[in-house]
Write an enzyme that holds these catalytic residues in place. Structure first.
Site, short mmCIF file in Angstrom:
data_model
loop_
_atom_site.label_atom_id
_atom_site.label_comp_id
_atom_site.label_asym_id
_atom_site.label_seq_id
_atom_site.Cartn_x
_atom_site.Cartn_y
_atom_site.Cartn_z
N THR A 86 75.80 -20.07 34.77
CA THR A 86 76.17 -18.82 35.46
C THR A 86 77.10 -17.99 34.59
OG1 THR A 86 75.96 -19.90 37.61
CG2 THR A 86 77.34 -17.93 37.53
N GLU B 113 77.95 -25.95 38.82
CA GLU B 113 77.78 -26.12 37.37
C GLU B 113 78.06 -27.58 36.98
OE1 GLU B 113 78.97 -21.62 35.89
OE2 GLU B 113 80.52 -23.15 35.98
N GLY C 155 77.60 -21.04 29.82
CA GLY C 155 78.73 -20.49 29.10
C GLY C 155 80.01 -21.26 29.39
C1 5RP Z 1 80.99 -19.31 35.78
C2 5RP Z 1 81.34 -19.90 34.47
C3 5RP Z 1 80.95 -19.14 33.26
O1 5RP Z 1 80.19 -19.97 32.44
C4 5RP Z 1 82.16 -18.70 32.53
O2 5RP Z 1 82.99 -17.98 33.43
C5 5RP Z 1 81.82 -17.82 31.34
O3 5RP Z 1 81.31 -16.60 31.79
P1 5RP Z 1 80.90 -15.46 30.79
O4 5RP Z 1 79.71 -15.93 30.03
O5 5RP Z 1 80.59 -14.27 31.69
O6 5RP Z 1 82.09 -15.18 29.90
O7 5RP Z 1 81.91 -20.96 34.35
O8 5RP Z 1 81.50 -20.08 36.83
#
Ligand code: 5RP
Length: 220
Positions: free
Chosen positions: A28, A103, A82
């Protein structure tokens, strides 16, 4: 290169790590969204995906990718997601988007965790990014006090409810020298669903987007 271009580069690079003919675990966030867009262009090679959030489910389905519930699949060879921060041991802070619990569940099932991140996410010590903690609503006050006792500055994420119907407390002011120990300690607070430290199950590989290209990092 802009941060968005770095995210696109690592989203594209993750495709080479997938196992064709197998279900893909999908994370996500904005970097995971870049991966989803790359996956969509090759969707005929994969039977479908398991999503780590409702937002990811919607994006995958919008691309015509079949989304399975976790209990419908036997295995997920690869999970791509991510991170908000990652260290040299491949331990991460996640949950900036509030999807940390799902996740962590998908990551626990997956054979391999491929973290995709731009260079700004690589840090020597985790903790500058406030650590997200998912909390059952009735336990909010108790958990907040316990987190303050650990030494952090807990702040309720205003107006946010997780896909599981819970709240998020973001804990600032931590210098996390023992990520696995802190992950366990916070998870033992009654009322905590999970926390955003991914230390006991770190990433296997980090594809890091830099101005010089995508670097492939592993622990050790
Ligand atoms: C969501 C997450 C995302 O992987 C994390 O916040 C990174 O997000 P982005 O790729 O928008 O920087 O853990 O719960």
């Amino acid at each position: 290169m802009t941060q968005d271009q770095l995210k696109q580069a690592v989203g594209r690079a993750a495709i080479a790590h997938l196992v064709e003919g197998e279900i893909v675990g999908v994370g996500t966030g904005s970097t995971a969204n870049c991966f989803i867009d790359e996956l969509a262009a090759r969707k005929d090679r994969f039977p479908g995906a398991v999503a780590s959030s409702e937002a990811t489910r919607r994006r995958l389905e919008g691309h015509g990718i079949t989304v399975y519930d976790l209990d419908e699949v036997d295995r997920i060879p690869v999970y791509v997601d991510g991170a908000d921060e990652i260290n040299a041991a491949m331990q991460m802070i996640k949950g900036g988007g509030g999807a940390l619990t799902r996740e962590k569940i998908v990551a626990a099932v997956a054979g391999k965790f491929i973290c995709i991140a731009d260079a700004a996410k690589l840090v020597p010590v985790l903790g500058r990014f406030p650590l997200p903690v998912e909390v059952v609503p009735m336990a909010l006050g108790h958990v907040r006090r316990e987190l303050a006792a650990i030494g952090g500055s807990p702040v309720l994420r205003e107006g946010f409810v997780t896909d599981n119907g819970n709240l998020i407390i973001d804990v600032g002011g931590l210098e996390i020298l023992d990520p696995a120990g802190l992950e366990t300690r916070i998870n033992q607070i009654v009322g905590v669903v999970t926390n955003g430290l991914f230390a006991r199950r770190p990433a296997d590989v980090c594809l890091l987007g830099t101005a010089a290209g995508v670097l492939t990092l592993t622990a050790g």
